[in-house]
Structure formats: structure tokens, C-alpha cells
Write a protein that holds these residues in place. Structure first.
Motif, PDB file in Angstrom:
ATOM      1  N   THR A  33       0.560   1.978  18.913  1.00 54.89           N
ATOM      2  CA  THR A  33       1.687   1.814  18.002  1.00 54.89           C
ATOM      3  C   THR A  33       2.878   1.217  18.744  1.00 54.89           C
ATOM      4  O   THR A  33       3.195   0.043  18.624  1.00 54.89           O
ATOM      5  CB  THR A  33       2.123   3.157  17.368  1.00 54.89           C
ATOM      6  N   SER A  34       3.551   2.047  19.525  1.00 54.97           N
ATOM      7  CA  SER A  34       4.835   1.652  20.121  1.00 54.97           C
ATOM      8  C   SER A  34       4.705   0.451  21.057  1.00 54.97           C
ATOM      9  O   SER A  34       5.650  -0.339  21.187  1.00 54.97           O
ATOM     10  CB  SER A  34       5.443   2.845  20.869  1.00 54.97           C
ATOM     11  N   PHE A  35       3.560   0.298  21.709  1.00 51.85           N
ATOM     12  CA  PHE A  35       3.377  -0.846  22.598  1.00 51.85           C
ATOM     13  C   PHE A  35       3.390  -2.154  21.813  1.00 51.85           C
ATOM     14  O   PHE A  35       3.899  -3.178  22.288  1.00 51.85           O
ATOM     15  CB  PHE A  35       2.055  -0.707  23.359  1.00 51.85           C
TER      16      PHE A  35
ATOM     17  N   ASP B  17      -2.216   1.720  14.909  1.00 53.83           N
ATOM     18  CA  ASP B  17      -1.619   2.856  14.193  1.00 53.83           C
ATOM     19  C   ASP B  17      -0.371   2.341  13.478  1.00 53.83           C
ATOM     20  O   ASP B  17       0.644   2.065  14.108  1.00 53.83           O
ATOM     21  CB  ASP B  17      -1.280   3.958  15.195  1.00 53.83           C
ATOM     22  N   LEU B  18      -0.484   2.237  12.169  1.00 53.89           N
ATOM     23  CA  LEU B  18       0.635   1.765  11.360  1.00 53.89           C
ATOM     24  C   LEU B  18       1.244   2.936  10.584  1.00 53.89           C
ATOM     25  O   LEU B  18       1.524   2.831   9.382  1.00 53.89           O
ATOM     26  CB  LEU B  18       0.182   0.674  10.376  1.00 53.89           C
TER      27      LEU B  18
ATOM     28  N   TYR C 202       7.792   1.724   5.900  1.00 55.21           N
ATOM     29  CA  TYR C 202       7.956   0.935   7.110  1.00 55.21           C
ATOM     30  C   TYR C 202       7.250   1.610   8.282  1.00 55.21           C
ATOM     31  O   TYR C 202       7.281   2.847   8.415  1.00 55.21           O
ATOM     32  CB  TYR C 202       9.439   0.759   7.447  1.00 55.21           C
ATOM     33  N   VAL C 203       6.622   0.793   9.119  1.00 52.85           N
ATOM     34  CA  VAL C 203       5.985   1.311  10.336  1.00 52.85           C
ATOM     35  C   VAL C 203       7.046   1.963  11.210  1.00 52.85           C
ATOM     36  O   VAL C 203       8.138   1.414  11.398  1.00 52.85           O
ATOM     37  CB  VAL C 203       5.283   0.179  11.102  1.00 52.85           C
ATOM     38  N   VAL C 204       6.724   3.146  11.737  1.00 52.37           N
ATOM     39  CA  VAL C 204       7.640   3.872  12.610  1.00 52.37           C
ATOM     40  C   VAL C 204       6.982   4.092  13.971  1.00 52.37           C
ATOM     41  O   VAL C 204       5.766   4.231  14.074  1.00 52.37           O
ATOM     42  CB  VAL C 204       8.080   5.220  11.998  1.00 52.37           C
ATOM     43  N   THR C 205       7.798   4.135  15.005  1.00 58.56           N
ATOM     44  CA  THR C 205       7.316   4.277  16.375  1.00 58.56           C
ATOM     45  C   THR C 205       8.034   5.437  17.068  1.00 58.56           C
ATOM     46  O   THR C 205       8.873   6.109  16.475  1.00 58.56           O
ATOM     47  CB  THR C 205       7.550   2.982  17.173  1.00 58.56           C
ATOM     48  N   ASP C 206       7.679   5.647  18.343  1.00 61.95           N
ATOM     49  CA  ASP C 206       8.354   6.638  19.193  1.00 61.95           C
ATOM     50  C   ASP C 206       8.393   8.007  18.508  1.00 61.95           C
ATOM     51  O   ASP C 206       9.451   8.521  18.161  1.00 61.95           O
ATOM     52  CB  ASP C 206       9.765   6.171  19.539  1.00 61.95           C
ATOM     53  N   ARG C 207       7.207   8.566  18.364  1.00 59.24           N
ATOM     54  CA  ARG C 207       7.031   9.885  17.720  1.00 59.24           C
ATOM     55  C   ARG C 207       7.496   9.850  16.259  1.00 59.24           C
ATOM     56  O   ARG C 207       7.968  10.837  15.726  1.00 59.24           O
ATOM     57  CB  ARG C 207       7.757  10.994  18.481  1.00 59.24           C
ATOM     58  N   TRP C 208       7.370   8.682  15.628  1.00 61.15           N
ATOM     59  CA  TRP C 208       7.715   8.487  14.207  1.00 61.15           C
ATOM     60  C   TRP C 208       9.213   8.642  13.955  1.00 61.15           C
ATOM     61  O   TRP C 208       9.641   8.934  12.856  1.00 61.15           O
ATOM     62  CB  TRP C 208       6.941   9.455  13.307  1.00 61.15           C
ATOM     63  N   GLN C 209      10.024   8.384  14.969  1.00 57.99           N
ATOM     64  CA  GLN C 209      11.464   8.586  14.828  1.00 57.99           C
ATOM     65  C   GLN C 209      12.250   7.280  14.768  1.00 57.99           C
ATOM     66  O   GLN C 209      13.446   7.291  14.447  1.00 57.99           O
ATOM     67  CB  GLN C 209      11.962   9.458  15.993  1.00 57.99           C
ATOM     68  N   LYS C 210      11.605   6.137  15.041  1.00 59.03           N
ATOM     69  CA  LYS C 210      12.296   4.859  14.999  1.00 59.03           C
ATOM     70  C   LYS C 210      11.634   3.945  13.975  1.00 59.03           C
ATOM     71  O   LYS C 210      10.434   3.677  14.050  1.00 59.03           O
ATOM     72  CB  LYS C 210      12.277   4.183  16.381  1.00 59.03           C
ATOM     73  N   PHE C 211      12.441   3.457  13.037  1.00 60.69           N
ATOM     74  CA  PHE C 211      11.943   2.516  12.051  1.00 60.69           C
ATOM     75  C   PHE C 211      11.817   1.125  12.659  1.00 60.69           C
ATOM     76  O   PHE C 211      12.663   0.697  13.444  1.00 60.69           O
ATOM     77  CB  PHE C 211      12.894   2.433  10.853  1.00 60.69           C
ATOM     78  N   THR C 212      10.752   0.424  12.296  1.00 55.11           N
ATOM     79  CA  THR C 212      10.650  -0.998  12.600  1.00 55.11           C
ATOM     80  C   THR C 212      11.038  -1.782  11.342  1.00 55.11           C
ATOM     81  O   THR C 212      11.294  -1.197  10.289  1.00 55.11           O
ATOM     82  CB  THR C 212       9.224  -1.390  13.011  1.00 55.11           C
ATOM     83  N   ASP C 213      11.034  -3.096  11.447  1.00 51.01           N
ATOM     84  CA  ASP C 213      11.307  -3.953  10.295  1.00 51.01           C
ATOM     85  C   ASP C 213      10.032  -4.326   9.547  1.00 51.01           C
ATOM     86  O   ASP C 213      10.074  -5.126   8.607  1.00 51.01           O
ATOM     87  CB  ASP C 213      12.008  -5.239  10.743  1.00 51.01           C
TER      88      ASP C 213
ATOM     89  N   GLU D 164      -9.901  -1.418  13.337  1.00 56.33           N
ATOM     90  CA  GLU D 164      -9.556  -0.592  12.182  1.00 56.33           C
ATOM     91  C   GLU D 164      -8.108  -0.128  12.294  1.00 56.33           C
ATOM     92  O   GLU D 164      -7.421  -0.422  13.270  1.00 56.33           O
ATOM     93  CB  GLU D 164     -10.502   0.595  12.022  1.00 56.33           C
ATOM     94  N   TYR D 165      -7.680   0.617  11.247  1.00 59.42           N
ATOM     95  CA  TYR D 165      -6.298   1.097  11.183  1.00 59.42           C
ATOM     96  C   TYR D 165      -6.264   2.614  11.041  1.00 59.42           C
ATOM     97  O   TYR D 165      -7.126   3.219  10.402  1.00 59.42           O
ATOM     98  CB  TYR D 165      -5.566   0.498   9.980  1.00 59.42           C
ATOM     99  N   LEU D 166      -5.229   3.213  11.619  1.00 63.70           N
ATOM    100  CA  LEU D 166      -4.906   4.620  11.424  1.00 63.70           C
ATOM    101  C   LEU D 166      -3.498   4.687  10.846  1.00 63.70           C
ATOM    102  O   LEU D 166      -2.569   4.102  11.403  1.00 63.70           O
ATOM    103  CB  LEU D 166      -4.961   5.381  12.755  1.00 63.70           C
ATOM    104  N   ILE D 167      -3.350   5.388   9.713  1.00 63.11           N
ATOM    105  CA  ILE D 167      -2.052   5.418   9.048  1.00 63.11           C
ATOM    106  C   ILE D 167      -1.687   6.851   8.677  1.00 63.11           C
ATOM    107  O   ILE D 167      -2.304   7.462   7.800  1.00 63.11           O
ATOM    108  CB  ILE D 167      -2.050   4.530   7.793  1.00 63.11           C
ATOM    109  N   HIS D 168      -0.692   7.392   9.380  1.00 63.85           N
ATOM    110  CA  HIS D 168      -0.138   8.700   9.035  1.00 63.85           C
ATOM    111  C   HIS D 168       1.000   8.526   8.036  1.00 63.85           C
ATOM    112  O   HIS D 168       1.859   7.661   8.228  1.00 63.85           O
ATOM    113  CB  HIS D 168       0.430   9.402  10.271  1.00 63.85           C
TER     114      HIS D 168
END
Length: 259
Positions: free
Chosen positions: A110-112, A139-140, A150-161, A178-182
Motif C-alpha cells: 500500500t504505502s510504498f 492493498d487499496l 479514497y485509498v488510505v495509507t500509513d495505518r489507514w490514517q492518510k488520505f491519498t487523491d 489481485e487486490y485486497l480492500i479493507h
């Protein structure tokens, strides 16, 4: 529809936490469950039941002592069930080969990839060269904002665009297996699946997708199957009996296989 097992690891122990509650500054999280068994126990259980494609997630920040403890547990799971589990948490192009060599079928990223609010295409292309598309899971995981996800990163605490959509999934297909989506807004709360997000996922017809978040009853599981016409796989954490919840693993497998 398949059931995908999980092993979440924090501070070197198998846990279930409330999504988005983990704070890297303090290493604290709201815990739903802390296991008395190690990760190898759960890997053995999944292997015995023929459940593959599960997710081993290291929840600590890379570079910390706690991450090293969680990494050792993750490696134990991978050695116990070779090629039966995927691994994520702090992975990038420099260390994914170590985990694949240790027995992971895929690395989860995700975050990478989603950094600075955008998809870093150069990183994604380099990752494909290092690991191979067939070993990559994107992981989206996402949160809702202004009516969109919106996809979020960094322990789901930062929104991406990056807005989650069938179009985005289609655009990234050539870079992953494949995809993983929480559904991060409902993850760990056992209050029901995110039906609006599921309808978005149901409009995508491409690579395998695994949904996670909010399942707290057998009816929730049936709803996911109905809303997605059985095309979306599912993983369940805190609500599962092996993690202190009320839903029995055998009953879940029965619903998925027979209903």
C-alpha cells in the motif's frame, strides 16, 4: 466466493485491533483480541483446513524493535504454510524477495505504492521487475470522504487523491495479481459490511478481489455474497471464533460453500 484467512501481528503477537486505531508515535492500538497462540498455530490451522490465499499483516512500523518481533512471527507463519499465505506491512522492492523466499505466495503493498497522495508508477514498475506481477497484491484499503472512497495509507490514517473505482482497478491490473480492500471505516467494529463500497466492487470484473471490514453476523456474510454475486472473496477477523468472536469458522465455510 472464497474465505481468506488472516493473521494480524502487532508487537510480536497475533491480535485483532480496531481499524485505524494504531498510532505509530505511541505504538498503541484499540485491541479486540490478543491471542495466546503464536502465528504458527494459525498457519497450521489454515493449512489443515485447506484455506489458502490468507493475509499475514505486520502492523508495527518498519525499523522498530516491535516490527522485528512481528516479522519473526510472520516468518514463522510463512515457514509453517509455504505458498499458502501472503504477507504485508512495511514491504517494498528492497525486502519483498526475502519474504517470497521464506514462503510467501505474494507480497501486499500500500504505502510504498501510494505515496504523497499519488500512485508512484516508477515504484510500481520497479516492484514488478523485482517480484513479478504474479507475486504482487495491491492493498487499496479505503475510507469515505465527500461521498467517495479514497485509498488510505500509513495505518489507514492518510488520505491519498486516488478515488477507488472500477476504472482504477482496471488501470492497475497489469501490475498485480489481485487486490485486497479493507473498508477502513468499519474495520474491526463488527457492525456490518460497507454495502456502498461493495456495490462499487461488484461493478469490477477482473482480477480477484478480497473484501474485509465490518462482518459481525452470518447475515452480513450472506449480504456480501448477494451484493457481489459471489465474485468477491471475504476475510473476517474480530468476529471470528478463533479470534474471540462469535462466528464459527466451520459455519462460515458452510455458508460460503453451500448458500
Amino acid at each position: 466466493m472464497k474465505f481468506r484467512p488472516c493473521i494480524d501481528i502487532h508487537d510480536g503477537r497475533v491480535k485483532q485491533i480496531v481499524g485505524g486505531s494504531l498510532d505509530d508515535r505511541t505504538d498503541l492500538a484499540t485491541e479486540n483480541f490478543v491471542a495466546s497462540h503464536d502465528a504458527g498455530y494459525y498457519a497450521t490451522l489454515y493449512q489443515q483446513k485447506g484455506l489458502d490465499g490468507g493475509h499475514v499483516i505486520m502492523l508495527n512500523a518498519r525499523g522498530t524493535a516491535e516490527y522485528q518481533a512481528s516479522k519473526q512471527q510472520a516468518l514463522l507463519a510463512l515457514h509453517t504454510y509455504p505458498k499458502g499465505l501472503m504477507v504485508g506491512g512495511g514491504l517494498d522492492d528492497t525486502n519483498v524477495s526475502e519474504f517470497l523466499y521464506a514462503g510467501a505466495s505474494h507480497g501486499i503493498f500500500t504505502s510504498f505504492i501510494f505515496s504523497g497522495g499519488q500512485i508512484q508508477m516508477e515504484r510500481l514498475e520497479k516492484l514488478v521487475k523485482v517480484a513479478g506481477r504474479e507475486h504482487i497484491v495491491l492493498d487499496l484499503s479505503c475510507k469515505k470522504r465527500d461521498g467517495n472512497y479514497y485509498v488510505v495509507t500509513d495505518r489507514w490514517q492518510k488520505f491519498t487523491d486516488q478515488k477507488l473505482s472500477p476504472e482504477l482497478l482496471g488501470r492497475l491490473e497489469k501490475y498485480c495479481d489481485e487486490y485486497l480492500i479493507h473498508a477502513a471505516d468499519v474495520e474491526g467494529k463488527k457492525a456490518g459490511a460497507d454495502e456502498q463500497l461493495l456495490t462499487i466492487l461488484a461493478d469490477y470484473d477482473g482480477l480477484p478481489v478480497t473484501y474485509a471490514g465490518g462482518v459481525g453476523s452470518y447475515d452480513d456474510l450472506r449480504d456480501i455474497k448477494r451484493l457481489t454475486d459471489g465474485r468477491i472473496d471475504v476475510t473476517i477477523g474480530s468476529a471470528l471464533d478463533i479470534f474471540g468472536g462469535s462466528l464459527e469458522l466451520e459455519q462460515i465455510l458452510s455458508i460460503i460453500e453451500k448458500d
